[in-house]
Design a protein around this motif. Structure first.
Motif, short mmCIF file in Angstrom:
data_model
loop_
_atom_site.label_atom_id
_atom_site.label_comp_id
_atom_site.label_asym_id
_atom_site.label_seq_id
_atom_site.Cartn_x
_atom_site.Cartn_y
_atom_site.Cartn_z
N GLY A 1 -93.81 -59.87 -11.84
CA GLY A 1 -94.79 -60.90 -12.36
C GLY A 1 -93.90 -62.37 -12.49
N ASP A 2 -92.71 -62.27 -12.36
CA ASP A 2 -91.94 -63.47 -12.19
C ASP A 2 -92.01 -64.06 -10.95
OD1 ASP A 2 -90.93 -62.98 -14.63
OD2 ASP A 2 -88.88 -62.41 -14.08
N ILE A 3 -92.00 -65.49 -10.73
CA ILE A 3 -92.10 -66.31 -9.81
C ILE A 3 -90.76 -67.03 -9.77
CG2 ILE A 3 -93.22 -68.19 -8.56
CD1 ILE A 3 -95.55 -67.46 -9.73
N ARG A 4 -89.81 -66.76 -8.56
CA ARG A 4 -88.51 -67.25 -8.59
C ARG A 4 -88.33 -67.83 -7.21
NH1 ARG A 4 -85.19 -64.79 -12.36
NH2 ARG A 4 -83.48 -65.88 -11.44
N THR A 5 -87.28 -68.85 -7.22
CA THR A 5 -86.77 -69.29 -5.65
C THR A 5 -85.85 -68.40 -5.17
OG1 THR A 5 -87.43 -71.62 -6.68
CG2 THR A 5 -85.90 -71.54 -4.83
N VAL A 6 -86.25 -68.23 -3.81
CA VAL A 6 -85.33 -67.28 -2.93
C VAL A 6 -84.90 -68.03 -1.80
CG1 VAL A 6 -85.30 -65.20 -1.87
CG2 VAL A 6 -86.32 -65.05 -4.12
N ARG A 7 -83.74 -68.11 -1.38
CA ARG A 7 -83.19 -68.47 -0.27
C ARG A 7 -83.06 -67.26 0.85
NH1 ARG A 7 -79.56 -72.31 1.27
NH2 ARG A 7 -80.70 -73.66 -0.25
N ILE A 8 -84.00 -67.51 1.96
CA ILE A 8 -84.10 -66.46 2.87
C ILE A 8 -82.86 -66.38 3.78
CG2 ILE A 8 -85.55 -65.58 5.04
CD1 ILE A 8 -86.82 -65.42 2.21
N VAL A 9 -82.09 -65.31 3.76
CA VAL A 9 -80.93 -65.04 4.39
C VAL A 9 -81.14 -64.07 5.82
CG1 VAL A 9 -79.61 -65.50 2.50
CG2 VAL A 9 -80.05 -63.19 3.00
N LYS A 10 -82.19 -63.44 5.98
CA LYS A 10 -82.24 -62.43 6.94
C LYS A 10 -83.65 -62.19 7.28
CE LYS A 10 -81.11 -58.42 4.36
NZ LYS A 10 -80.06 -57.10 4.22
N SER A 11 -84.11 -61.74 8.50
CA SER A 11 -85.44 -61.62 8.80
C SER A 11 -85.50 -60.08 9.43
CB SER A 11 -85.76 -62.30 10.09
OG SER A 11 -87.11 -62.10 10.61
N GLU A 12 -86.22 -59.16 8.78
CA GLU A 12 -86.44 -57.71 9.41
C GLU A 12 -87.65 -57.62 10.08
OE1 GLU A 12 -84.10 -55.76 8.93
OE2 GLU A 12 -82.97 -56.40 6.99
N ARG A 13 -87.97 -56.35 10.69
CA ARG A 13 -89.20 -56.42 11.44
C ARG A 13 -90.52 -56.80 10.60
NH1 ARG A 13 -91.05 -53.22 15.72
NH2 ARG A 13 -92.85 -52.56 15.51
N ASN A 14 -90.59 -56.56 9.43
CA ASN A 14 -91.97 -56.82 8.66
C ASN A 14 -91.75 -57.49 7.48
OD1 ASN A 14 -94.04 -56.02 10.81
ND2 ASN A 14 -93.36 -53.95 10.34
N SER A 15 -90.66 -58.11 7.16
CA SER A 15 -90.19 -58.68 5.82
C SER A 15 -89.03 -59.46 5.95
CB SER A 15 -89.68 -57.40 4.98
OG SER A 15 -88.75 -56.69 5.41
N LEU A 16 -88.64 -60.25 5.00
CA LEU A 16 -87.51 -61.06 4.87
C LEU A 16 -86.70 -60.89 3.72
CD1 LEU A 16 -89.74 -64.42 5.08
CD2 LEU A 16 -88.26 -63.37 7.01
N GLY A 17 -85.28 -60.84 4.00
CA GLY A 17 -84.36 -60.78 2.77
C GLY A 17 -83.89 -61.78 2.30
N GLY A 18 -83.72 -62.15 0.95
CA GLY A 18 -83.36 -63.24 0.34
C GLY A 18 -82.41 -63.18 -0.79
N GLU A 19 -81.81 -64.40 -1.21
CA GLU A 19 -81.05 -64.31 -2.36
C GLU A 19 -81.45 -65.35 -3.36
OE1 GLU A 19 -77.36 -65.74 -0.89
OE2 GLU A 19 -76.86 -63.96 0.02
N LEU A 20 -81.68 -64.99 -4.64
CA LEU A 20 -82.02 -65.86 -5.88
C LEU A 20 -81.17 -67.02 -5.72
CD1 LEU A 20 -83.85 -63.44 -6.74
CD2 LEU A 20 -83.20 -63.88 -8.90
N ARG A 21 -81.91 -68.19 -6.18
CA ARG A 21 -81.19 -69.51 -6.18
C ARG A 21 -80.81 -69.77 -7.69
NH1 ARG A 21 -78.87 -71.74 -2.43
NH2 ARG A 21 -79.38 -73.83 -2.88
#
Length: 435
Positions: A415-435
């Motif tokens: 339920g949290d909404i957080r800012t994430v920096r996208i660092v990689k792109s997978e087949r059907n998703s994105l990977g990120g790191e919390l800012r």
């Protein structure tokens, strides 16, 4: 006090069926039913069906056949069929599968409690009417139990467009819009239960007319609901995408920058044969206006290949439209007949031709989706986290653009909404790191 019984619902098809299944479970809750995740220990099995996919009815009959043994072991087990296949097939379902106890169409499921009582007395129950009474008025209020952070909310049902390939006007009926005040009340109930994002649903959602300002007016009314952070809607028709709704995409912060706007074909000849009532140029002009209002909007669409009479030139027009528009996501299908629709009467294209065209279209759409995902690397997005990931310490949620995003974190809750920096792109998703 009513004894507790177990209900197993299997849902097929669209998001509206997901919403309908929730409301069916709530309606039967008054009869003492609680949901179970397996049919094996159920006192009632309910199949909420969809008629959009190929051979939908036959697949339901096959599914029902799997329950014969269970019914033999538990004679008191009640089996029901709901949804669009129920509406289309009606009495034929009980005739072909006598073990079925009740059949209910999508406009009548508020009558399920009475139908269940009739079945409990040893009878069969069938209701595939288009009743005058509003099912939403009759349904019980939403329970106050804690919910996940996202929810569907039906605002409009039915369709008056009569596209030549589509069965929806026959199974869901004419376009009907729910009054805005009831939608807002239900949205408030959802937010009180923990929901932060609501997707407004309709077979033709942007034809909504339950608010003086149309769908845009409803969105602005929902924008005022405290605690509701995100609004989406689906599915839209190009002919009902008015200026007010386009403007809302550029000015309403809670309306997410994602739009599913099916075109079906890029050929004017095919669009006319499909009875779509718009041209490719109409669609291009519309996309131009939408992107002018919200330049970062991610566009999604639907495509049918191999519609009766489609030539290679018609198909190339579709490929050209896709290249011109550039979709971030899209759904594509081979045409398949729906009994009772005008296109079902026409000569069908060879299967190998349709398969070849679908593969070529999906390859192009896949390239575009990959390019859009890759372009997100290095960008900051707002992610609404919905659940734990597969890996320890991983959480998964959705960005504003409806991309699935996963991040390694130990201090984020559902339920949290957080800012994430996208660092990689997978087949059907994105990977990120919390800012």
């Amino acid at each position: 006090m009513t004894a507790q019984k177990k209900l197993f619902i299997k849902t097929y098809g669209c998001q509206m069926n997901v919403y309908d299944s929730e409301r069916m479970a709530e309606a039967l809750g008054g009869q003492g039913y609680v949901e179970t995740q397996t049919p094996d220990d159920a006192d009632m099995i309910l199949l909420n069906t969809c008629h959009i996919r190929e051979k939908a009815a036959e697949k339901i009959y096959s599914e029902l056949g799997r329950f014969k043994g269970l019914k033999a072991e538990k004679p008191d087990l009640k089996i029901g069929v709901a949804g669009c296949v129920a509406q289309a097939e009606g009495e034929e379902i009980i005739r072909r599968q006598p073990m079925v106890d009740l059949v209910v169409g999508p406009q009548s499921y508020h009558r399920l409690p009475a139908m269940e009582q009739a079945v409990a007395k040893g009878g069969k129950a069938l209701d595939t009417d288009f009743p005058e009474d509003d099912k939403f008025d009759t349904l019980r209020s939403r329970p106050k139990a804690k919910r996940g952070p996202t929810a569907f909310l039906t605002v409009q049902e039915g369709c008056d467009k009569f596209c030549a390939f589509c069965v929806v006007p026959y199974t869901r009926g004419a376009e009907v819009s729910r009054p805005a005040e009831r939608i807002i009340r239900e949205a408030q109930e959802l937010v009180e239960a923990g929901v932060r994002e609501i997707t407004l649903l309709g077979q033709n959602v942007n034809a909504y007319h339950g608010h003086d300002g149309g769908l845009a007016g409803l969105i602005w009314a929902l924008d005022k609901v405290d605690g509701l952070e995100r609004i989406r809607f689906t599915t839209s028709h190009p002919n009902d995408m008015d200026d007010a709704l386009i403007e809302a995409h550029g000015t309403c912060d809670k309306l997410m920058p994602y739009l599913h706007l099916p075109v079906q074909s890029g050929s004017d000849r095919m669009l006319k044969a499909m009875n779509r009532k718009h041209t490719r140029e109409d669609y291009f002009r519309l996309i131009e206006k939408i992107r002018a209002a919200r330049p970062d909007l991610l566009l999604s669409g639907d495509f049918i290949v191999g519609f009766p009479g489609e030539t290679e030139e018609d198909f190339e027009d579709t490929m050209d439209l896709v290249r011109t528009v550039n979709y971030g996501q899209a759904y594509s299908f081979k045409y398949s007949t729906r009994p009772g629709t005008p296109a079902a009467e026409k000569p069908q294209l060879p299967e190998e031709v349709m398969t070849d065209r679908l593969h070529r279209l999906q390859a192009l759409l896949g390239e575009q989706q990959r390019a859009v995902q890759d372009s997100m690397i290095g960008r900051d997005v707002k992610v609404l986290f919905e659940k734990k990931g597969r890996e320890a310490g991983q959480m998964i949620g959705k960005s504003e653009y409806l991309h699935a995003v996963f991040a390694e974190t130990s201090d984020v809750a559902v339920g949290d909404i957080r800012t994430v920096r996208i660092v990689k792109s997978e087949r059907n998703s994105l990977g990120g790191e919390l800012r």
